[in-house]
Design a protein around this motif. Structure first.
Motif, PDB file in Angstrom:
ATOM      1  N   GLU A 260     -18.144  25.285  71.739  1.00 45.30           N
ATOM      2  CA  GLU A 260     -16.740  25.612  71.455  1.00 45.30           C
ATOM      3  C   GLU A 260     -16.677  26.813  70.497  1.00 45.30           C
ATOM      4  O   GLU A 260     -15.899  27.745  70.693  1.00 45.30           O
ATOM      5  N   ARG A 261     -17.544  26.789  69.479  1.00 46.37           N
ATOM      6  CA  ARG A 261     -17.550  27.878  68.508  1.00 46.37           C
ATOM      7  C   ARG A 261     -18.135  29.161  69.094  1.00 46.37           C
ATOM      8  O   ARG A 261     -17.551  30.238  68.940  1.00 46.37           O
ATOM      9  N   SER A 262     -19.303  29.044  69.760  1.00 43.63           N
ATOM     10  CA  SER A 262     -19.936  30.288  70.204  1.00 43.63           C
ATOM     11  C   SER A 262     -19.087  30.968  71.289  1.00 43.63           C
ATOM     12  O   SER A 262     -18.973  32.182  71.309  1.00 43.63           O
ATOM     13  N   LYS A 263     -18.452  30.179  72.138  1.00 47.04           N
ATOM     14  CA  LYS A 263     -17.590  30.738  73.184  1.00 47.04           C
ATOM     15  C   LYS A 263     -16.415  31.490  72.554  1.00 47.04           C
ATOM     16  O   LYS A 263     -16.106  32.623  72.918  1.00 47.04           O
ATOM     17  N   ASP A 264     -15.793  30.859  71.588  1.00 42.31           N
ATOM     18  CA  ASP A 264     -14.646  31.443  70.906  1.00 42.31           C
ATOM     19  C   ASP A 264     -15.029  32.788  70.254  1.00 42.31           C
ATOM     20  O   ASP A 264     -14.297  33.783  70.356  1.00 42.31           O
ATOM     21  N   LEU A 265     -16.194  32.823  69.609  1.00 43.11           N
ATOM     22  CA  LEU A 265     -16.595  34.054  68.924  1.00 43.11           C
ATOM     23  C   LEU A 265     -17.000  35.156  69.900  1.00 43.11           C
ATOM     24  O   LEU A 265     -16.768  36.335  69.646  1.00 43.11           O
ATOM     25  N   ILE A 266     -17.626  34.764  71.033  1.00 40.01           N
ATOM     26  CA  ILE A 266     -17.990  35.759  72.042  1.00 40.01           C
ATOM     27  C   ILE A 266     -16.718  36.446  72.551  1.00 40.01           C
ATOM     28  O   ILE A 266     -16.652  37.667  72.695  1.00 40.01           O
TER      29      ILE A 266
ATOM     30  N   ASP B 174     -13.808  41.059  72.925  1.00 39.30           N
ATOM     31  CA  ASP B 174     -12.475  41.644  73.067  1.00 39.30           C
ATOM     32  C   ASP B 174     -11.935  42.014  71.685  1.00 39.30           C
ATOM     33  O   ASP B 174     -10.783  41.769  71.368  1.00 39.30           O
ATOM     34  N   GLY B 175     -12.787  42.572  70.846  1.00 47.05           N
ATOM     35  CA  GLY B 175     -12.370  42.901  69.480  1.00 47.05           C
ATOM     36  C   GLY B 175     -12.231  44.395  69.277  1.00 47.05           C
ATOM     37  O   GLY B 175     -11.500  45.069  70.013  1.00 47.05           O
ATOM     38  N   THR B 176     -12.984  44.948  68.336  1.00 42.67           N
ATOM     39  CA  THR B 176     -12.940  46.397  68.090  1.00 42.67           C
ATOM     40  C   THR B 176     -13.946  47.085  69.020  1.00 42.67           C
ATOM     41  O   THR B 176     -14.768  46.416  69.663  1.00 42.67           O
ATOM     42  N   ASP B 177     -13.909  48.404  69.080  1.00 41.56           N
ATOM     43  CA  ASP B 177     -14.878  49.144  69.897  1.00 41.56           C
ATOM     44  C   ASP B 177     -16.292  48.822  69.449  1.00 41.56           C
ATOM     45  O   ASP B 177     -17.206  48.636  70.252  1.00 41.56           O
ATOM     46  N   GLU B 178     -16.456  48.754  68.131  1.00 46.93           N
ATOM     47  CA  GLU B 178     -17.770  48.474  67.557  1.00 46.93           C
ATOM     48  C   GLU B 178     -18.268  47.076  67.951  1.00 46.93           C
ATOM     49  O   GLU B 178     -19.393  46.913  68.408  1.00 46.93           O
ATOM     50  N   SER B 179     -17.410  46.071  67.793  1.00 47.88           N
ATOM     51  CA  SER B 179     -17.861  44.702  68.087  1.00 47.88           C
ATOM     52  C   SER B 179     -18.102  44.549  69.591  1.00 47.88           C
ATOM     53  O   SER B 179     -19.057  43.898  70.009  1.00 47.88           O
ATOM     54  N   HIS B 180     -17.242  45.192  70.398  1.00 51.64           N
ATOM     55  CA  HIS B 180     -17.429  45.126  71.848  1.00 51.64           C
ATOM     56  C   HIS B 180     -18.787  45.729  72.236  1.00 51.64           C
ATOM     57  O   HIS B 180     -19.540  45.136  73.015  1.00 51.64           O
TER      58      HIS B 180
ATOM     59  N   ARG C 275     -21.448  46.102  70.474  1.00 51.67           N
ATOM     60  CA  ARG C 275     -22.574  45.286  70.010  1.00 51.67           C
ATOM     61  C   ARG C 275     -22.764  44.050  70.892  1.00 51.67           C
ATOM     62  O   ARG C 275     -23.890  43.648  71.170  1.00 51.67           O
ATOM     63  N   MET C 276     -21.656  43.435  71.310  1.00 56.29           N
ATOM     64  CA  MET C 276     -21.778  42.243  72.153  1.00 56.29           C
ATOM     65  C   MET C 276     -22.324  42.608  73.532  1.00 56.29           C
ATOM     66  O   MET C 276     -23.144  41.882  74.095  1.00 56.29           O
ATOM     67  N   GLN C 277     -21.869  43.739  74.074  1.00 54.45           N
ATOM     68  CA  GLN C 277     -22.378  44.167  75.380  1.00 54.45           C
ATOM     69  C   GLN C 277     -23.869  44.491  75.275  1.00 54.45           C
ATOM     70  O   GLN C 277     -24.660  44.120  76.145  1.00 54.45           O
ATOM     71  N   ALA C 278     -24.266  45.151  74.185  1.00 50.85           N
ATOM     72  CA  ALA C 278     -25.685  45.492  73.995  1.00 50.85           C
ATOM     73  C   ALA C 278     -26.521  44.214  73.875  1.00 50.85           C
ATOM     74  O   ALA C 278     -27.633  44.125  74.416  1.00 50.85           O
ATOM     75  N   ALA C 279     -25.984  43.234  73.172  1.00 50.66           N
ATOM     76  CA  ALA C 279     -26.711  41.970  72.999  1.00 50.66           C
ATOM     77  C   ALA C 279     -26.871  41.270  74.350  1.00 50.66           C
ATOM     78  O   ALA C 279     -27.941  40.739  74.674  1.00 50.66           O
ATOM     79  N   LEU C 280     -25.799  41.273  75.142  1.00 49.87           N
ATOM     80  CA  LEU C 280     -25.860  40.624  76.461  1.00 49.87           C
ATOM     81  C   LEU C 280     -26.933  41.288  77.320  1.00 49.87           C
ATOM     82  O   LEU C 280     -27.734  40.603  77.970  1.00 49.87           O
ATOM     83  N   GLU C 281     -26.971  42.611  77.288  1.00 54.13           N
ATOM     84  CA  GLU C 281     -27.959  43.321  78.110  1.00 54.13           C
ATOM     85  C   GLU C 281     -29.385  43.073  77.614  1.00 54.13           C
ATOM     86  O   GLU C 281     -30.303  42.901  78.411  1.00 54.13           O
ATOM     87  N   ALA C 282     -29.547  43.021  76.313  1.00 55.14           N
ATOM     88  CA  ALA C 282     -30.895  42.795  75.763  1.00 55.14           C
ATOM     89  C   ALA C 282     -31.395  41.384  76.069  1.00 55.14           C
ATOM     90  O   ALA C 282     -32.585  41.170  76.294  1.00 55.14           O
TER      91      ALA C 282
END
Lengths: 246, 148
Positions: free
Chosen positions: A133-139, A144-150, A152-159
């Protein structure tokens, strides 16, 4: 059966230790508390799985002996969980991918023909549900946050993506566990995982990588260098001072 | 020969190490007491990694030894798993009086002013069994028992 229990317990042990590395370093206080609590849950679950593993093995090893007195090649965890923490985005993405798999796996194991396995799964499933519930909410918030957070999340997903496929591969041990009704085949989870993942990624404005290449080996003991470094820290005390107590 | 009811009464005097306003019986972690050749107490953990679990078994042992129980065996059982529904109804009032919102489905009410206008600050709190909230009316932060 012993090997199967190691696979469950080593996942929660290695991820629990990784997450605990954040203790005192998280970006905000609430996240520090959340990460420490999640690590604690995972280590608690490890105690149940490895405790039963030791019992089944019958060689007098308890959960502590299995956690602190085995070397990297005896660990049976997924490669995903030994990936280093890197930034907060990587840590969260790793947690989300694991939680999504873990909750589904535990839900299956609640119906295991082995009542000890079912008992542990029923205990852990409530905690895993809360973690997801928590990790889904934060993802979703960070994707869908700032350009920076987006970014970083996309880079993490790819890695981390090359480490996802290992969760759904079957081997001879999985076949045996499925035949005995102890645990369904990991491959049976793939479609459910994929559908749930797609739903979250689209809300998070993240793009699922196309490649299906999957790194494998963790479940049979072929690990990345990172696990050795982690164990060197985690096992130091019991290695340097065997049987130390306080 | 000591009776089961007596053992339960003694256990009801043992406070939870993390939330001492509740006894172990209030918390619902004592699953069974059997008196035969030995006294058997079955204990279940709230959360699988809760550090209080080890202290709880020590405290049970200390209390019953103090009361003269010699042949004692503690057994940990995890099935069926602990649920916040096992927290006794009377204990909900004790929690509220202590500033902790008792477990309930949905949004917890502020234990201080009773307002339902509360927001969750953190899914996790000071112990594995609690999360952290803030009351939008009296502005006090508070812990709430997770409902599991």
């Amino acid at each position: 059966m012993f090997e199967f229990l190691l696979r469950m317990g080593d996942n929660t042990l290695v991820l629990g230790h990784r997450v605990s590395e954040w203790c005192g370093h998280a970006p905000v206080l609430e996240e520090d508390i959340a990460l420490a609590n999640i690590a604690l849950d995972l280590i608690g679950q490890t105690r149940l799985w490895l405790g039963l593993a030791g019992e089944v093995e019958g060689q007098g090893r308890d959960a502590d002996a299995l956690a602190f007195r085995r070397d990297a090649w005896d660990f049976r965890n997924l490669l995903l969980v030994e990936r280093p923490n890197r930034d907060f985005g990587h840590t969260l993405m790793r947690q989300f991918l694991f939680d999504l798999w873990h909750l589904d796996r535990l839900a299956d194991l609640c119906r295991s023909a082995d009542e000890r396995v079912a008992g542990i799964a029923k205990k852990c499933v409530k905690e895993a549900d809360y973690h997801l519930e928590r990790s889904k909410d934060l993802i979703i918030r960070l994707g869908d946050g700032t350009d920076e957070s987006h970014a970083r999340m996309q880079a993490a997903l790819e890695a981390l993506w090359p480490y996802v496929g290992e969760m759904f591969t079957d081997d001879a041990l999985d076949m045996e566990m499925a035949d005995k009704g102890i645990a369904p085949l990991p491959s049976a989870q793939r479609a459910r995982f994929g559908a749930a993942l797609n739903g979250v990624l689209s809300q998070a404005m993240l793009t699922r990588p196309e490649s299906d290449f999957a790194r494998q080996g963790g479940r049979t003991g072929t690990h990345s260098e990172d696990l050795g470094h982690m164990l060197a820290t985690m096992q130091f005390l019991q290695r340097a001072y065997p049987d130390a107590r306080w | 020969m000591v009776s089961e009811a007596q053992i339960w009464r003694w256990l009801a005097e043992v406070p939870d190490p993390e939330i001492p306003v509740l006894s172990l019986v209030d918390l619902g972690v004592i699953r069974a007491v059997e008196v035969g050749k030995e006294v058997l107490v079955k204990v279940t953990p709230t959360y699988s990694g809760c550090p209080a679990t080890a202290v709880i078994t020590l405290d049970i042992e200390a209390k019953l030894r103090e009361k003269g129980v010699e042949n004692l065996r503690l057994e940990t059982c995890i099935s069926p798993p602990w649920t916040s529904d096992w927290i006794a109804a009377e204990a909900h009032e004790k929690l509220r009086a202590h500033g902790i919102a008792p477990p309930r489905k949905g949004q917890p009410a502020c234990p201080r002013c009773g307002s339902a206008n509360t927001t969750r600050l953190s899914a996790f709190g000071s112990t594995p069994c609690k999360s952290h909230y803030k009351c939008a009316d009296c502005l006090e932060p508070f812990d709430a028992f997770k409902c599991i």
